[in-house]
Design an enzyme around this catalytic site. Structure first.
Site, PDB file in Angstrom:
ATOM      1  N   ARG A 139     -12.900 -15.298 -12.565  1.00 33.59           N
ATOM      2  CA  ARG A 139     -12.752 -13.859 -12.748  1.00 33.59           C
ATOM      3  C   ARG A 139     -14.116 -13.159 -12.865  1.00 33.59           C
ATOM      4  O   ARG A 139     -14.337 -12.098 -12.313  1.00 33.59           O
ATOM      5  CB  ARG A 139     -11.925 -13.623 -14.014  1.00 33.59           C
ATOM      6  CG  ARG A 139     -11.416 -12.219 -14.151  1.00 33.59           C
ATOM      7  CD  ARG A 139     -10.571 -12.067 -15.387  1.00 33.59           C
ATOM      8  NE  ARG A 139      -9.338 -12.837 -15.306  1.00 33.59           N
ATOM      9  CZ  ARG A 139      -8.495 -12.992 -16.319  1.00 33.59           C
ATOM     10  NH1 ARG A 139      -8.747 -12.440 -17.469  1.00 33.59           N
ATOM     11  NH2 ARG A 139      -7.400 -13.700 -16.175  1.00 33.59           N
ATOM     12  N   ASP A 178      -2.949  -4.207 -18.872  1.00 32.44           N
ATOM     13  CA  ASP A 178      -1.927  -3.150 -18.862  1.00 32.44           C
ATOM     14  C   ASP A 178      -1.778  -2.470 -20.231  1.00 32.44           C
ATOM     15  O   ASP A 178      -0.685  -2.003 -20.580  1.00 32.44           O
ATOM     16  CB  ASP A 178      -0.563  -3.719 -18.411  1.00 32.44           C
ATOM     17  CG  ASP A 178      -0.619  -4.238 -16.981  1.00 32.44           C
ATOM     18  OD1 ASP A 178      -1.378  -3.694 -16.174  1.00 32.44           O
ATOM     19  OD2 ASP A 178       0.106  -5.208 -16.680  1.00 32.44           O
ATOM     20  N   GLY A 217       0.773  -1.244   0.000  1.00 33.21           N
ATOM     21  CA  GLY A 217       0.000   0.000   0.000  1.00 33.21           C
ATOM     22  C   GLY A 217       0.802   1.290   0.000  1.00 33.21           C
ATOM     23  O   GLY A 217       0.298   2.330   0.435  1.00 33.21           O
ATOM     24  N   SER A 218       2.025   1.267  -0.543  1.00 29.41           N
ATOM     25  CA  SER A 218       2.783   2.526  -0.539  1.00 29.41           C
ATOM     26  C   SER A 218       2.179   3.537  -1.527  1.00 29.41           C
ATOM     27  O   SER A 218       2.179   4.742  -1.261  1.00 29.41           O
ATOM     28  CB  SER A 218       4.271   2.279  -0.841  1.00 29.41           C
ATOM     29  OG  SER A 218       4.454   1.896  -2.173  1.00 29.41           O
ATOM     30  N   ASN A 219       1.643   3.059  -2.643  1.00 28.62           N
ATOM     31  CA  ASN A 219       0.963   4.000  -3.549  1.00 28.62           C
ATOM     32  C   ASN A 219      -0.317   4.527  -2.913  1.00 28.62           C
ATOM     33  O   ASN A 219      -0.655   5.703  -3.086  1.00 28.62           O
ATOM     34  CB  ASN A 219       0.666   3.324  -4.892  1.00 28.62           C
ATOM     35  CG  ASN A 219       1.850   3.373  -5.824  1.00 28.62           C
ATOM     36  OD1 ASN A 219       2.217   4.438  -6.327  1.00 28.62           O
ATOM     37  ND2 ASN A 219       2.491   2.228  -6.046  1.00 28.62           N
ATOM     38  N   HIS A 234       1.432   1.174 -13.094  1.00 24.76           N
ATOM     39  CA  HIS A 234       2.171  -0.035 -13.493  1.00 24.76           C
ATOM     40  C   HIS A 234       3.665   0.270 -13.495  1.00 24.76           C
ATOM     41  O   HIS A 234       4.090   1.307 -14.020  1.00 24.76           O
ATOM     42  CB  HIS A 234       1.715  -0.500 -14.877  1.00 24.76           C
ATOM     43  CG  HIS A 234       2.367  -1.779 -15.291  1.00 24.76           C
ATOM     44  ND1 HIS A 234       1.975  -3.009 -14.785  1.00 24.76           N
ATOM     45  CD2 HIS A 234       3.399  -2.027 -16.114  1.00 24.76           C
ATOM     46  CE1 HIS A 234       2.744  -3.951 -15.299  1.00 24.76           C
ATOM     47  NE2 HIS A 234       3.619  -3.389 -16.107  1.00 24.76           N
TER      48      HIS A 234
HETATM   49  C1  GAR Z   1       3.652  -1.097  -7.343  1.00 25.89           C
HETATM   50  O1  GAR Z   1       4.976  -1.116  -7.825  1.00 25.89           O
HETATM   51  C2  GAR Z   1       2.675  -1.108  -8.494  1.00 25.89           C
HETATM   52  O2  GAR Z   1       3.115  -0.369  -9.606  1.00 25.89           O
HETATM   53  C3  GAR Z   1       2.619  -2.569  -8.811  1.00 25.89           C
HETATM   54  O3  GAR Z   1       2.594  -3.203  -7.565  1.00 25.89           O
HETATM   55  C4  GAR Z   1       3.314  -2.390  -6.621  1.00 25.89           C
HETATM   56  C5  GAR Z   1       2.427  -2.162  -5.440  1.00 25.89           C
HETATM   57  O4  GAR Z   1       3.132  -1.519  -4.423  1.00 25.89           O
HETATM   58  N1  GAR Z   1       1.484  -2.890  -9.597  1.00 25.89           N
HETATM   59  C6  GAR Z   1       1.476  -3.833 -10.518  1.00 25.89           C
HETATM   60  O5  GAR Z   1       2.448  -4.509 -10.789  1.00 25.89           O
HETATM   61  C7  GAR Z   1       0.157  -3.994 -11.228  1.00 25.89           C
HETATM   62  N2  GAR Z   1       0.350  -4.644 -12.479  1.00 25.89           N
HETATM   63  P1  GAR Z   1       2.381  -0.783  -3.251  1.00 25.89           P
HETATM   64  O6  GAR Z   1       1.404  -1.808  -2.670  1.00 25.89           O
HETATM   65  O7  GAR Z   1       3.456  -0.436  -2.288  1.00 25.89           O
HETATM   66  O8  GAR Z   1       1.665   0.391  -3.825  1.00 25.89           O
END
Ligand code: GAR
Length: 219
Positions: free
Chosen positions: A68, A148, A15-17, A112
């Site tokens: 799905r 994507d 969950g950093s984003n 992504h």
């Molecule tokens: C991030 O790097 C995001 O871009 C990637 O997962 C990570 C999640 O990190 N997403 C994908 O690969 C989706 N195809 P986070 O949980 O720290 O945000």
């Protein structure tokens, strides 16, 4: 002033984003707010980030054998109930059903960790290193049924360092992700960003190619 755009953030992990989206949503005059966070995993670290921020959370796990389409229907019921203006995928590691995406066309963004169209799917950093790429980065794009491959909005790129380890590259790309995702969500909240005719539009101009963070900063 009108209400800020309500965003439902979908996560699967740390969950950093999500944290960067929440942080920027607290800027004065923010055009969006994170209304709720939904995870497909009960152990996702991002759930604690949301809870600490006082944001409602929901877990929608898929039971063994859930396909799905069935998951898409369950997710659709949640979305209908919560009625967010925007759905932001932030490390949500499920592929959404075509029916779900069609029902919310133009209202789903994703971050992504690659310079799409390069490296859709998983292990993007490893693949960029294996290919000997000089540049790598991250992309915010609208979600369509093709994995994507929806219209890209903004990219941030960096130069791959000689002999760089995958973990270090991933961390440097992640720091860029934290900058471009809140920007794109803000534009959406401001009514400046849209997806029409299979393209991303900003300020009523179709984007022939994604915006580049470094160009915006230089402007
Ligand atoms: C991030 O790097 C995001 O871009 C990637 O997962 C990570 C999640 O990190 N997403 C994908 O690969 C989706 N195809 P986070 O949980 O720290 O945000």
């Amino acid at each position: 002033m009108s209400d800020p755009c309500s965003v439902l953030v979908l996560i699967s992990g740390r969950g950093s984003n999500l944290r960067s989206l929440i942080d920027r949503s607290r800027d004065p005059g923010s055009a969006y707010r994170v209304a709720a966070v939904l995870s497909d995993r009960a152990d996702a670290g991002g759930l604690a980030i949301a809870a600490q921020a006082g944001i409602e959370t929901e877990v929608l796990e898929s039971r063994p054998g859930t396909d799905r389409d069935a998951y898409g229907r369950a997710l659709a019921a949640t979305i209908t109930r919560r009625a967010p203006d925007l759905i932001a995928l932030a490390g949500f590691m499920r592929i959404l059903s075509a029916g779900f995406v069609a029902a919310h066309a133009g209202r789903i963004l994703n971050i992504h960790p690659s310079l799409l169209p390069k490296y859709p799917g998983l292990h993007t950093h490893r693949r960029a290193l294996a290919a000997g790429d000089a540049e790598h980065g991250a992309t915010v794009h609208f979600v369509t049924a093709a994995l994507d491959a929806g219209p890209a909005v903004i990219q941030a790129r960096l130069a791959v360092l000689a002999g760089e380890a995958e973990e270090r590259l991933a961390a440097r790309v992640l720091a860029l992700e934290h900058r471009i995702y809140p920007l794109a969500v803000r534009w959406y909240g401001e009514g400046r960003l849209a997806c029409r005719d299979g393209r991303a539009w900003l300020d009523d101009q179709p984007l022939a190619e994604p915006l580049r963070l470094e160009c915006l900063e230089a402007a």
